[in-house]
Design an enzyme around this catalytic site. Structure first.
Site, PDB file in Angstrom:
ATOM      1  N   GLU A  63      19.350 -51.746  25.879  1.00 41.30           N
ATOM      2  CA  GLU A  63      19.932 -52.830  26.681  1.00 41.30           C
ATOM      3  C   GLU A  63      19.947 -54.138  25.909  1.00 41.30           C
ATOM      4  OE1 GLU A  63      19.395 -54.646  31.184  1.00 41.30           O
ATOM      5  OE2 GLU A  63      17.702 -53.637  30.216  1.00 41.30           O
ATOM      6  N   GLU A  87      16.912 -49.195  39.384  1.00 40.06           N
ATOM      7  CA  GLU A  87      18.245 -49.799  39.391  1.00 40.06           C
ATOM      8  C   GLU A  87      19.275 -48.678  39.396  1.00 40.06           C
ATOM      9  OE1 GLU A  87      20.554 -53.313  36.921  1.00 40.06           O
ATOM     10  OE2 GLU A  87      18.417 -53.000  36.663  1.00 40.06           O
TER      11      GLU A  87
END
Length: 864
Positions: free
Chosen positions: A744, A467
């Site tokens: 996260e 990502e």
């Protein structure tokens, strides 16, 4: 005491070489002055075009003041000094000089064209082996200045006469290449010699044509070619200039890098090296010709921020043996960078390095990396000693599994042979925090490490998996913390230019910038609250923290177009209650498979951000002197606030979404205007926190706001209860679990020690670390009270059993600092105000006062 001035700063540059501004603004700090002294005037002394000129200005300003001289021309060098005086003083001694140099400011300055090998440009082949390109040239006697202007389609490292040029990496970084391709300027005067010379470059795919995105990703997003664009300019003592530019005369060959990718790592075969390939005596007759590619010189831009560099080296703290017999290095810190090896081995033997952030069942755990291979390999040439580090990749890791190591890899051998090199955009550190609670200090350090690892040319969301893209929502919420910890002014103002470029004609702001293809969820792009609001809120943050009006000027049209879109989407109701939204993303109550399923109504979130952005655009217009626009957006914001209150706030101050994020938004965005309702909302928020056992119940949207909503609403102790909680989910739960960066998910590592099964489980994500800004402003008590810290607010709010806290902030005026300690029921405070600024001191139990520059101490009784 005499007045002394530091050497001036040019725009936001740490090193003003090859700058792109024709009329760069100037800033300076006054290092010392008599008590009570204030600047009344300044004098800019320029040495420009062979003449010395000075410009006197009656003004107290010393930050980003206008360039007084002639507009810079390409390649022009100017020396700048600053002198100042007070109202009744003589001029100070001039500062030490700052020398600046312009880059290539006109498209016509460029004669170079991108060049590279053609053998691996076929999109239908897997042959993506990177290339070397080179050329020999002659230089006469008398070179007094040599500059290399360089960039690439892909990434590059240049060499001149066998020496590495510069210390940057992954250049030219990642921008919207079709519109803005950065070039870098290098002073190579010391490397050029009379007679035979050679220049060359290593090339890699980088973001330009490497794999980007998730679920397999996309290649060749920006082009198929891998090319170097370089223009070496030699200036002789007689004033003549000679240009050696990339063109058809260059030669190319495969490099020893077999493959290289941002996600997948790098494979290198030292047996394929061509020793001396960038030295003058090298014979390149067996090399291939190059293919010239097209590049519009108008898209070449100078950088506004420092490049990515290695800023630190870490040695392993332990060598582990996994159940499989694997040898694993623990560097003790989750970091972003690469591993350098120094070892000898038999020709043809290969060492492999596999990276991971965490371990599970005694082995490195790579599932959170998804489709990122995140591995490097080195094949030995068989020399007595070999040293290698990957060039064109980076990894997020704490642990490295080493395979094929020649000999025993014990702790002593690893300490001298394997080093983790930390890479990130080389930003200047500006903010520091410390308290009497070691766990709180570790949390702050985790935020700093997380920011370092995710500021790799662009503000990324994670540095380890497939990502690593510039999610707009993440930096929107983290912007204030980023602007506290480091000088991000140049980096983020540059990135915002790409935001404006990628913004759709209807005003839609992409979910991430630069844009890459995605799957159905993200393409075609749709407007989303909190993410799209980066167009309004991040420019305003940069203005507040750095005092830069130019960023508002540059981004106002983008910000306005975003709010105009929201006005159309909401319609007469002024409620943005339709369409796809991420809402309070990663609310801890959301199931792993649906991170958007939060406790707070996603349309409440959307309407709240609509109000916030409309109000912010009105403020931007006010600063810019746009009276008509200020009136329009101020009225629009009022209508949205009224609609929000009608739809989402009950008469008793509770909210239709009885959740922490809803109250945090209502309070921090000033959407609950009635004082009685505000008090009730703050009390209900505190009650929700306590009902949850002081555990966090917010996601990406609520987390940056909830602590401020509590402390500003008279619930300071509850805010401390929240941040000091150690059970999951909480900030300090991560610390208790051994985290060295911010995760996260609140529970990326579950209480049983296993990794969260969700597909998005990064152990290095900065969004939830946005609380660090509150730690600086409220716990320590240091905040800007006027743009750029021209006025500082010292307002510590001790609590939570802390006995001390401190913060330092390197502002444009100098270092501001506060330190407090509690003893015997009294608050002892020491605060430092830099010259050129003033401060407001706001202590509980004492009258608010204004502080001039200098160091001040106060001792105030504190009531229980």
């Amino acid at each position: 005491m005499s007045v002394t001035v530091e050497a001036p700063r040019i725009e936001h540059h740490r090193e003003p070489l090859g700058i792109g501004e024709r009329m760069p603004r100037l800033s300076w700090r006054v290092a010392s002055a008599p008590s009570g002294w204030r600047q009344a005037a300044y004098r800019v002394e320029l040495e420009q075009r062979g003449a010395a000129t000075s410009f006197e200005v009656q003004s107290p300003d010393q930050v980003l003041v206008a360039w007084p001289g002639e507009p810079l021309q390409s390649r022009e060098r100017v020396t700048v000094r600053i002198a100042v005086r007070g109202a009744d003083d003589a001029w100070s001694e001039a500062s030490a000089p700052t020398s600046l140099e312009a880059g290539l400011l006109e498209p016509g300055d460029w004669t170079a064209r991108p060049v590279g090998a053609t053998r691996n440009e076929n999109p239908n082949t897997d042959d993506r082996r990177p290339s070397l390109v080179r050329r020999g040239f002659e230089a006469r006697e008398g070179v007094v200045r040599a500059r290399l202007y360089a960039t690439a389609h892909g990434v590059y490292e240049a060499e001149l006469n066998g020496e590495r040029v510069g210390d940057d990496t992954l250049s030219p970084g990642w921008t919207v290449y079709g519109t803005r391709l950065r070039y870098y300027t290098y002073d190579v005067t010391a490397l050029v010699r009379p007679g035979h010379n050679a220049i060359g470059a290593w090339l890699g795919d980088g973001w330009y044509r490497g794999r980007l995105g998730w679920r397999g990703g996309f290649r060749n997003v920006y082009g198929y070619d891998q090319s170097f664009l370089g223009q070496l300019e030699l200036t002789y003592a007689d004033g003549t200039r000679e240009v050696i530019a990339t063109d058809h005369s260059w030669r190319s060959a495969p490099s020893p890098i077999l493959q290289s990718g941002i996600y997948d790592g790098e494979d290198y075969d030292a047996r394929e090296e061509q020793p001396g390939w960038s030295a003058p005596a090298f014979d390149d007759s067996a090399w291939e010709g190059v293919q010239e590619r097209h590049r519009d010189p108008a898209t070449l831009v100078a950088p506004t921020a420092p490049p990515v560099r290695a800023t630190e080296e870490l040695r392993p703290v332990e060598v582990l043996t996994g159940p499989s017999g694997s040898r694993i290095l623990d560097f003790g810190q989750n970091l972003v960078g690469r591993v350098r090896i120094r070892v000898s081995g038999p020709a043809g033997a290969t060492v492999t390095l596999r990276t991971a952030e965490v371990m599970q069942d005694g082995e490195i755990y790579t599932r959170p990396l998804r489709a990122a291979r995140a591995a490097d390999s080195y094949t030995f040439a068989g020399r007595d000693a070999e040293e290698w580090e990957p060039r064109f990749t980076f990894h997020g890791f704490r642990y490295v599994e080493v395979g094929g190591w020649p000999g025993d890899l014990d702790a002593d051998a690893a300490a001298g042979a394997l080093v983790a090199r930390v890479y990130h955009t080389d930003l200047e550190r500006t903010g520091w925090f410390e308290s009497s609670d070691p766990a709180l200090n570790r949390l702050h350090e985790n935020v700093v490490w997380g920011m370092r690892g995710n500021f790799v040319d662009i503000p990324t969301d994670c540095p380890q998996r497939d990502e690593r893209i510039g999610w707009t929502g993440d930096i929107q919420v983290f912007g204030p913390t980023a602007s506290t910890l480091f000088d991000v002014s140049g980096m983020l103002s540059g990135w915002l230019r790409d935001v404006a470029i990628e913004q759709l004609p209807d005003g839609t702001v992409p979910w991430y910038v630069p844009v890459i293809p995605a799957v159905d969820k993200w393409t075609p792009m749709r407007p989303g609250a909190a993410w799209g609001d980066v167009a309004t809120l991040l420019p305003w943050t940069l203005y507040e923290r750095f005092g830069d009006v130019a960023v508002l000027e540059a981004q106002f049209d983008s910000a306005r177009r975003w709010v105009d879109l929201l006005e159309r989407l909401a319609g007469p109701s002024r409620l943005w209650d339709t369409g796809f939204q991420l809402g309070d993303w990663l609310d801890p109550a959301a199931p792993p498979h649906d991170p958007a399923d939060a406790r707070t109504d996603r349309y409440l979130v959307a309407t709240a951000y609509f109000a916030k952005s409309a109000r912010t655009v009105a403020r931007m217009a006010d600063v810019l002197g746009l009276a008509e626009e200020r009136t329009h957006y101020d009225a629009l914001a009022g209508e949205v606030v009224a609609a929000f209150a009608e739809a989402y706030v009950n008469d008793d101050g509770t909210m239709t979404s009885d959740a922490q994020t809803a109250y945090a938004l209502g309070l921090r965005f000033d959407l609950i205007t009635d004082p009685g309702r505000r008090d009730a909302a703050a009390a209900r928020l505190a009650q929700l926190v306590h009902e949850a056992g002081n555990r966090i119940s917010t996601g990406f949207v609520g987390t940056p706001l909830v602590s401020d909503a509590l402390s500003s609403g008279g619930q300071v102790e509850t805010a401390y209860d929240l941040i000091l909680e150690r059970e999951c989910p909480s900030w300090l739960y991560q610390v208790e679990q051994g985290a060295t960066t911010v995760w996260e998910r609140w529970d990326s590592l579950l209480p049983d020690g296993t990794v969260n099964p969700g597909q998005m489980t990064s152990f290095n994500h900065y969004a939830l670390g946005a609380v660090a800004d509150w730690m600086h402003r409220v716990i320590a008590g240091l905040a800007p009270d006027a743009p750029g810290y021209r006025r500082i607010r010292f307002a510590p709010r001790p609590g939570g059993g802390l006995t001390s806290a401190s913060a330092r902030q390197l502002t444009a005026y100098g270092e501001a600092a506060i330190a407090w300690r509690m003893a015997d029921g009294r608050l002892h405070v020491e605060a430092t105000v830099p010259i050129g600024a003033e401060a407001v001191l706001d202590l509980a139990g004492a009258r608010e006062e204004t502080l001039p520059p200098g160091t001040h101490t106060r001792d105030v009784a504190q009531t229980a």
